[in-house]
Design a protein around this motif. Structure first.
Motif, short mmCIF file in Angstrom:
data_model
loop_
_atom_site.label_atom_id
_atom_site.label_comp_id
_atom_site.label_asym_id
_atom_site.label_seq_id
_atom_site.Cartn_x
_atom_site.Cartn_y
_atom_site.Cartn_z
N PRO A 118 41.40 10.29 51.47
CA PRO A 118 40.77 11.32 50.63
C PRO A 118 39.29 11.05 50.40
N ASP A 119 38.91 9.76 50.40
CA ASP A 119 37.49 9.45 50.18
C ASP A 119 36.64 9.87 51.36
N ILE A 120 37.19 9.66 52.55
CA ILE A 120 36.46 10.11 53.74
C ILE A 120 36.35 11.63 53.72
N LEU A 121 37.45 12.29 53.38
CA LEU A 121 37.43 13.76 53.28
C LEU A 121 36.32 14.22 52.33
N ASP A 122 36.28 13.55 51.17
CA ASP A 122 35.27 13.88 50.16
C ASP A 122 33.86 13.72 50.72
N ALA A 123 33.62 12.55 51.32
CA ALA A 123 32.29 12.24 51.83
C ALA A 123 31.88 13.23 52.91
N VAL A 124 32.80 13.47 53.87
CA VAL A 124 32.48 14.39 54.96
C VAL A 124 32.23 15.79 54.40
N THR A 125 33.08 16.18 53.45
CA THR A 125 32.91 17.50 52.85
C THR A 125 31.52 17.64 52.22
N MET A 126 31.15 16.61 51.43
CA MET A 126 29.84 16.66 50.77
C MET A 126 28.72 16.78 51.79
N ILE A 127 28.82 15.98 52.87
CA ILE A 127 27.76 16.00 53.89
C ILE A 127 27.68 17.39 54.53
N LEU A 128 28.86 17.92 54.92
CA LEU A 128 28.85 19.20 55.63
C LEU A 128 28.43 20.35 54.71
N GLU A 129 28.91 20.29 53.46
CA GLU A 129 28.58 21.39 52.54
C GLU A 129 27.09 21.43 52.23
N SER A 130 26.45 20.24 52.35
CA SER A 130 25.01 20.22 52.09
C SER A 130 24.26 21.09 53.09
N GLN A 131 24.86 21.31 54.25
CA GLN A 131 24.21 22.15 55.27
C GLN A 131 24.85 23.54 55.30
N ASP A 132 25.49 23.91 54.21
CA ASP A 132 26.08 25.24 54.07
C ASP A 132 27.20 25.56 55.05
N TYR A 133 27.90 24.51 55.49
CA TYR A 133 29.13 24.79 56.26
C TYR A 133 30.23 25.00 55.25
#
Lengths: 133, 480
Positions: A12-27
């Protein structure tokens, strides 16, 4: 329109981190915790890219790749797959070949731990490539 | 003395290869055939000499007839002996005995007839029946030989007895023996007693010798089989042990796979969060926070590197890397490694040079592992060189490809040189952090590829720093 990315990882932590990174670029990010959920979401969400971990419970990433080779999934064959895993690429390809006799047909491979910049760069390239085709 | 039961048992034991007892039987049959040819020639010669030279008068036609009969029998035996070749051992031995018995009985009958027409008791060749029995002892079972001896003496007694009694006519060897001799009871009896005792004595001796010989042959066979059985069992045991080791190895590799994942997963998650924060994806950081996160992230990186290194060693040593090897092109491997390290060199304001031939032959190896070796050597060279140049030079001869990494750095103290590739060894003059496993892993990788790795310090070309070299054997061209 925002591109939709399916991120599959049992951590879940990886999911969180990846999500944060990707959402920062409006994905737009959809997640799944194992292979079965991943396939269900692939059908339901029709993402533009799948970021896939390999070592997962229930159904692992290799099994997902193998399943997608089946004609039933031909509709989703144009969804690029980016493997994001701690398994070394060489070992992973070998294992897949040994188990299925096929070459692991994925679009990109990033080993964990990953730097956010590299992940974003690879994601961008894959999405661009998909748009062109 | 021999025993038929175990002869059959043994014969069935050694089915296909030439059984030594079988070989002996075939040899005796051949001897039998030869002796018979000689016997026929002997009878012909004796008849001829007796009638023509010594002027002994007797009808020669029956003698020649017997010769013809025995010769025909011998031809038949020759073919029978040949037919034994393709038979199974147990059958062949039994057949050889049957053929032997039939022919010995035929001979016995033929010689009795011959004896009758050549003077009966007057003929000194009567003692040649002893030779007949010796021949039989070599082929037949000993009880059969005694039976044969008995039938010889009975038949001869019957012949001379009937002649003595006048039931059948007597043929006199005129000019050689007294015509009345056959009616002299004491003489006839004496000859019969001598012949009989000689027959049984010869039978006893010959069967003893032949029996002992067969016994020995069997013992040799048994010994051979026992040794062969032992060898087979040992081989089976060894292959079972290999299978067990192979299984243990696979179990260990699976265990390692799980371990590496479970050790790395939490660190990877932590590292990802660090990077998310450092990348500003979770809000802005103060300078102090950033610096602490950077240092934490660096420690995690070190820990991840140590885990990878620690797990690399058993992976290489259990032969996993050997399984990853394939035909690869070395040039991109080296170029990628050099490319990856160019940033670090730039940061330290070092010159990084690559001297590589336009084309390199393919080698058998694992590309990521070889890249790991070059990266490791370059990493060391750059880290331990405060200023100057790091050079990678690739050269080849007809046997191997050589990769050299030279630097103008701090070098390695002479006393540390022999230990530089040992696990966890750190040279005494270094301050930079490291696991002390990089070179020992590089050495294992190179050696698994069939190459060598060595170090010189100072570098002979520049007189300072150090030079690490490793070789890889060229793939042997298939045209040869």
């Amino acid at each position: 329109m925002a591109k939709k990315i399916l991120v599959v990882d049992d951590d879940p932590d990886i999911l969180d981190a990846v999500t944060m990174i990707l959402e920062s670029q409006d994905y737009k990010v959809v997640t799944a915790r194992d292979g079965i959920e991943a396939l269900a979401n692939l059908k339901a969400e029709k993402p533009d890219l799948m970021v896939l971990d390999l070592l997962m419970p229930k159904m692992d990433g290799w099994a997902v790749c193998k399943e997608l080779q089946d004609p039933r999934w031909s509709k989703y064959r144009d969804v690029p797959i980016l493997i994001l895993t701690s398994v070394r690429e060489e070992a992973s390809r070998r294992r897949y070949e040994l188990e299925t006799g096929l070459e692991l047909d994925v679009d990109d491979y990033v080993e964990k731990p990953f730097s956010p910049d590299i992940l974003l760069e690879r994601v961008k390239q894959l999405i661009k490539k998909k748009e062109k085709s | 003395m021999t025993n038929d039961k175990d002869s059959v048992f043994l014969a069935e034991g050694g089915e296909h290869e030439q059984h030594s007892e079988e070989a002996a039987f075939k040899m005796w049959l051949r001897v039998f055939v030869t002796v018979r040819w000689i016997t026929v020639l002997g009878i012909l010669a004796a008849t001829f000499l007796a009638s023509r030279i010594f002027d002994i008068e007797f009808p020669t036609a029956p003698a020649y007839g017997v010769c013809a009969f025995v010769a025909l029998c011998n031809l038949a035996l020759l073919f029978q002996a040949r037919s034994l070749r393709k038979m199974k051992t147990s059958l062949a031995i039994r057949r050889a005995r049957i053929y032997g018995t039939i022919h010995l009985l035929l001979d016995l009958a033929a010689f009795a007839v011959l004896l009758h027409f050549t003077g009966g008791i007057e003929n000194p060749f009567i003692f040649y029946f002893v030779l007949h029995l010796i021949g039989a002892s070599l082929i037949l079972h000993y009880t059969s030989v005694y039976l044969l001896a008995t039938s010889v003496i009975v038949m001869v007694s019957l012949l001379v007895g009937l002649e003595y009694a006048g039931v059948i006519p007597h043929v006199n060897l005129a000019g050689f023996a007294d015509p009345g001799l056959y009616r002299e009871g004491s003489y006839v009896l004496a000859i019969l007693v001598v012949l009989g005792s000689a027959l049984f004595a010869a039978t006893y001796m010959a069967t003893s010798v032949a029996g002992e010989l067969r016994k020995r042959q069997r013992e040799v066979m048994q010994l051979n089989q026992r040794l062969l059985g032992k060898r087979t069992r040992e081989l089976e045991q060894a292959s079972q042990e290999i299978a067990k080791m192979e299984e243990a190895r696979n179990r260990f590799l699976r265990f390692l796979g799980v371990t590496v994942h479970d050790l790395k997963a939490p660190l990877t998650a932590i590292q990802s969060y660090f990077w998310v924060m450092l990348g500003g994806f979770a809000g802005t950081l103060t300078e102090k926070q950033r610096s602490m996160l950077e240092r934490s992230s660096q420690r995690i990186k070190e820990l991840l590197a140590l885990i990878s290194d620690l797990l690399d060693i058993p992976r290489i040593e259990t032969g996993q890397m050997a399984q990853e090897m394939k035909d690869i092109s070395l040039k991109p491997v080296i170029e990628t490694a050099v490319g990856d390290m160019s940033d670090l060199a730039k940061q330290k304001k070092l010159k990084l040079k690559l001297e590589i031939p336009k084309s390199l032959p393919r080698v058998r190896g694992s590309a990521p592992r070889l890249q790991q070796v070059v990266t490791n050597l370059l990493n060391n060279a750059i880290n331990y060189t405060p200023k100057g140049t790091v050079t990678v030079r690739v050269s080849q001869d007809d046997k191997e490809i050589k990769v050299e990494v030279m630097d103008t750095g701090i070098g390695i103290p002479a006393e540390d040189l022999p230990h530089i590739c040992e696990d966890f060894f750190r040279a005494s003059n270094v301050e930079i952090k490291g696991t002390g496993l990089g070179l020992s892993i590089a050495k294992r990788i190179v050696e698994t590829h069939g190459g060598r790795i060595w170090v010189e310090s100072p570098c002979p070309e520049t007189g300072k720093g150090s030079k690490f070299s490793f070789t890889l054997p060229r793939k042997r061209s298939k045209r040869r």
